[in-house]
Design a protein around this motif. Sequence first.
Motif, mmCIF file in Angstrom:
data_model
loop_
_atom_site.group_PDB
_atom_site.id
_atom_site.type_symbol
_atom_site.label_atom_id
_atom_site.label_comp_id
_atom_site.label_asym_id
_atom_site.label_seq_id
_atom_site.Cartn_x
_atom_site.Cartn_y
_atom_site.Cartn_z
ATOM 1 N N ASP A 93 35.895 37.788 59.298
ATOM 2 C CA ASP A 93 36.666 37.497 58.083
ATOM 3 C C ASP A 93 36.488 36.074 57.566
ATOM 4 O O ASP A 93 37.075 35.691 56.556
ATOM 5 C CB ASP A 93 38.142 37.910 58.176
ATOM 6 N N VAL A 121 29.299 40.201 32.683
ATOM 7 C CA VAL A 121 28.683 40.370 33.981
ATOM 8 C C VAL A 121 27.540 41.380 33.940
ATOM 9 O O VAL A 121 26.518 41.194 34.587
ATOM 10 C CB VAL A 121 29.770 40.792 35.001
ATOM 11 N N GLN A 164 24.738 40.040 38.731
ATOM 12 C CA GLN A 164 25.109 38.717 38.242
ATOM 13 C C GLN A 164 25.179 37.731 39.398
ATOM 14 O O GLN A 164 24.722 36.590 39.276
ATOM 15 C CB GLN A 164 26.458 38.787 37.503
ATOM 16 N N ARG A 204 34.028 39.446 33.302
ATOM 17 C CA ARG A 204 34.885 38.810 34.299
ATOM 18 C C ARG A 204 35.754 37.807 33.556
ATOM 19 O O ARG A 204 35.249 37.011 32.768
ATOM 20 C CB ARG A 204 34.062 38.104 35.377
ATOM 21 N N PRO A 237 36.044 31.838 52.427
ATOM 22 C CA PRO A 237 34.991 32.513 53.185
ATOM 23 C C PRO A 237 33.573 32.156 52.731
ATOM 24 O O PRO A 237 33.334 31.919 51.550
ATOM 25 C CB PRO A 237 35.268 34.000 52.919
ATOM 26 N N ARG A 270 32.923 31.603 41.973
ATOM 27 C CA ARG A 270 32.527 32.624 41.000
ATOM 28 C C ARG A 270 31.657 33.684 41.671
ATOM 29 O O ARG A 270 31.841 34.883 41.494
ATOM 30 C CB ARG A 270 31.757 31.895 39.895
ATOM 31 N N LEU A 329 40.582 39.945 46.649
ATOM 32 C CA LEU A 329 40.294 41.275 47.207
ATOM 33 C C LEU A 329 40.030 41.208 48.696
ATOM 34 O O LEU A 329 40.295 42.142 49.437
ATOM 35 C CB LEU A 329 39.057 41.866 46.521
ATOM 36 N N GLN A 330 39.495 40.092 49.125
ATOM 37 C CA GLN A 330 39.195 39.887 50.537
ATOM 38 C C GLN A 330 40.454 40.036 51.393
ATOM 39 O O GLN A 330 40.394 40.473 52.533
ATOM 40 C CB GLN A 330 38.616 38.476 50.723
ATOM 41 N N MET A 376 33.655 35.370 56.455
ATOM 42 C CA MET A 376 32.597 35.570 55.465
ATOM 43 C C MET A 376 33.094 36.429 54.317
ATOM 44 O O MET A 376 33.930 37.318 54.521
ATOM 45 C CB MET A 376 31.397 36.252 56.117
ATOM 46 N N GLN A 377 32.590 36.184 53.121
ATOM 47 C CA GLN A 377 32.934 36.982 51.950
ATOM 48 C C GLN A 377 32.450 38.410 52.153
ATOM 49 O O GLN A 377 31.286 38.630 52.454
ATOM 50 C CB GLN A 377 32.280 36.397 50.697
ATOM 51 N N GLN A 378 33.355 39.380 51.986
ATOM 52 C CA GLN A 378 32.976 40.766 52.193
ATOM 53 C C GLN A 378 32.613 41.430 50.872
ATOM 54 O O GLN A 378 33.323 41.267 49.880
ATOM 55 C CB GLN A 378 34.135 41.512 52.864
ATOM 56 N N ASP A 402 25.283 30.856 31.421
ATOM 57 C CA ASP A 402 26.129 31.652 30.521
ATOM 58 C C ASP A 402 27.399 30.889 30.144
ATOM 59 O O ASP A 402 28.478 31.460 30.082
ATOM 60 C CB ASP A 402 26.539 32.997 31.156
ATOM 61 N N THR A 462 40.807 41.032 40.674
ATOM 62 C CA THR A 462 40.112 40.534 41.854
ATOM 63 C C THR A 462 40.813 39.307 42.438
ATOM 64 O O THR A 462 40.474 38.869 43.529
ATOM 65 C CB THR A 462 38.661 40.162 41.510
ATOM 66 N N ALA A 507 33.599 42.120 44.089
ATOM 67 C CA ALA A 507 33.870 43.154 43.083
ATOM 68 C C ALA A 507 32.681 44.088 42.896
ATOM 69 O O ALA A 507 32.742 45.017 42.102
ATOM 70 C CB ALA A 507 34.227 42.495 41.752
ATOM 71 N N GLU A 563 42.439 36.864 38.031
ATOM 72 C CA GLU A 563 41.051 37.143 37.675
ATOM 73 C C GLU A 563 40.860 38.645 37.617
ATOM 74 O O GLU A 563 41.366 39.372 38.482
ATOM 75 C CB GLU A 563 40.095 36.539 38.703
ATOM 76 N N GLU A 569 29.748 43.278 41.660
ATOM 77 C CA GLU A 569 28.895 42.888 40.519
ATOM 78 C C GLU A 569 27.717 42.064 41.028
ATOM 79 O O GLU A 569 27.602 40.859 40.783
ATOM 80 C CB GLU A 569 29.727 42.101 39.507
ATOM 81 N N SER A 602 33.650 36.041 44.040
ATOM 82 C CA SER A 602 34.376 37.053 43.262
ATOM 83 C C SER A 602 33.464 38.202 42.871
ATOM 84 O O SER A 602 33.833 39.363 42.960
ATOM 85 C CB SER A 602 34.860 36.445 41.949
ATOM 86 N N LEU A 603 32.282 37.861 42.404
ATOM 87 C CA LEU A 603 31.347 38.876 41.932
ATOM 88 C C LEU A 603 30.903 39.777 43.080
ATOM 89 O O LEU A 603 30.842 40.991 42.943
ATOM 90 C CB LEU A 603 30.131 38.204 41.261
ATOM 91 N N ILE A 643 38.018 42.012 36.583
ATOM 92 C CA ILE A 643 36.725 42.551 36.155
ATOM 93 C C ILE A 643 37.114 43.717 35.263
ATOM 94 O O ILE A 643 37.769 44.668 35.716
ATOM 95 C CB ILE A 643 35.885 43.041 37.353
ATOM 96 N N LEU A 697 29.213 28.886 31.756
ATOM 97 C CA LEU A 697 30.188 28.567 32.796
ATOM 98 C C LEU A 697 29.488 27.867 33.945
ATOM 99 O O LEU A 697 28.311 28.109 34.191
ATOM 100 C CB LEU A 697 30.814 29.852 33.354
#
Lengths: 290, 296
Positions: free
Chosen positions: B197, A151, B161, A162, B52, B149, A201-202, B199-201, B141, A194, B156, A65, B158, B152-153, A67, B143
């Motif tokens: 850890d 995005v 979104q 993405r 997470p 999803r 990334l985590q 949880m999503q960071q 959109d 990512t 990153a 994946e 983002e 990930s955002l 970005i 998806l």
Amino acid sequence: MNGILIVDKPSEWTSFDVIAKLRGVLGTRKIGHSGTLDPMATGVLPVFVGPAARAVDLQTDHTKEYIAGVQFGLATDTGDITGTVRERQDTVVTCEQLQQVLPRFLGQQQQLPPMYSAIKQNGQPLYRLARQGITVDRTPRAITVHELEMVSQQEENKFVLRILCSKGSYVRVLLEDIGKALGCPAVMYSLRRTRAGRYTLQNAFTLQQIVQAKEQGKLESLLIGVDTVFDTLPAITVNDRLEQKLKNGCAAAFCHPDGRVRVYTQQKMYLGIARVTDNSLQVEKLFIER
Amino acid sequence: MMSGTSIALGYFDGVHLGHRSILKQTVDIAKGAGLQSAAFTFYFDTHRTKAPDILTLTERKRRILQQGVAQIFCPSFAEISSLSPQQFVREFLAGQCKAKAVCCGENFRFGAGGAGDVHMLQCFCDELGIQSYVLPLCRQDGLSVSATRIRSLIGAGEIQQANTLLGQPYVVDLPVQHGKQLGSSIGFPTVNQIYPDTMQQPAQGVWRTAVQIDGVWYPAATGIGSRPTVNQNAISVTCESFICNWQGYAYGTSPRVAFLEYLWPVRRYDSLQELQQCIGQAAQLSCQRFDPTILQ
């Protein structure tokens, strides 16, 4: 050292620069990696250290994946902004135009690998020819784009996408193809991976964090167990006697349905993968330090 | 006055747009059939089998209730993980939760080993006279909206979104840590929280955020960074927030921090002090762009 270290690759380093640096930091030459990233790109670069290096080719999940930042109205020879500008066009691509075109790039498709790539043809990586200004015929490759979404918009003609795609997909080629569908040149101005397989990334650490961990004597805590590569397989535990038989390469009686399994010792240490056939257990690959 | 419940089934991490349509359907069914609306979720107390979490359990429950659901059934994973699919429907849903109607997404799994799917759910419910409603995955959109999803955002940076897919800004409410306040060494106080850890960071760097203290939202600037730990792990991810126009004590509370805009990634040679200087600049931006109407 035995395990998987997920590196957040810094910009302006090749993936091989990263591996070379890690050989020094980790104190071992035995390092394998899983999917290189361009120098300009950052993000998830899984590195397999020590006995875990044998698991690189045994992974089953190769989904990636990214970005990516795309700029319309400009194209370069390499497909990213580090290259020489080859084409300019005075256009404005709107959000709506881009959204309309994106669904066409979902699913299985054929992609022509770029000249600036490490793909070998007649023993030479293509980029070596590309640097000499040579272009050769390449065979299109089947790729799958699982997910593709816009995005955000950064500026006029600059959008962030993405992309969730199969192994072997070139994001810069996808972006150029999206440009073609919009009738204008396109160039990739940023790329961050990512996800690579089951690692995100985590799980990733920067080189700075890795060096700092080494200074504190805490490098081991950054490693992910190589058994995670096989976590879709059922887990079994063997006692000391069985453990010895397996390490010697002997088959051992073991009552379990047929199939591949992850093997752990009674001390909860991961040994490797084995196969059960008719209640007989035999090692396929060990991941322990000898 | 227990006439039975209309229950939404899921884990509901994020309580995103897809989850909201299931919860709304559940509330509508309850109203139509004279039932009590409810939601089922669960939490991991020991061994974790999921990726997470996006939200803490308290935030997840808060958002579920905000969708109009009257009651939440939230056992620990250990309490339900050994129930067979049939036992889950008979003993837990019908027996304990008094379900007369259930509603879930088409990818809902349940029972030991996740052996139960929506087809089995419908069968077992039919046997017991429970109405079952299965909704297709919500799409945005082109998806499907999914926690994967959104994670990930967030990871990153983002966030716009991510917040769109979540239906409201991403918020964390973690306990405030005492001491090691590097903020106080450079003149302004910061509120320090640690991301477990599980949880999503969010992406590391400087964020424009808002923090809720005693029910009031304040513009804020937050630095997500990593710090050497004192325990065996090398790194912990910290969330350090400077709250504009506020003074006080936050230790012992879990203020909600809403992430609104990812301003600057951590540069290669950032020291923790450089990061905190950026926080000052970010705080100014946060005050300028503060809009409490989007915060819940």
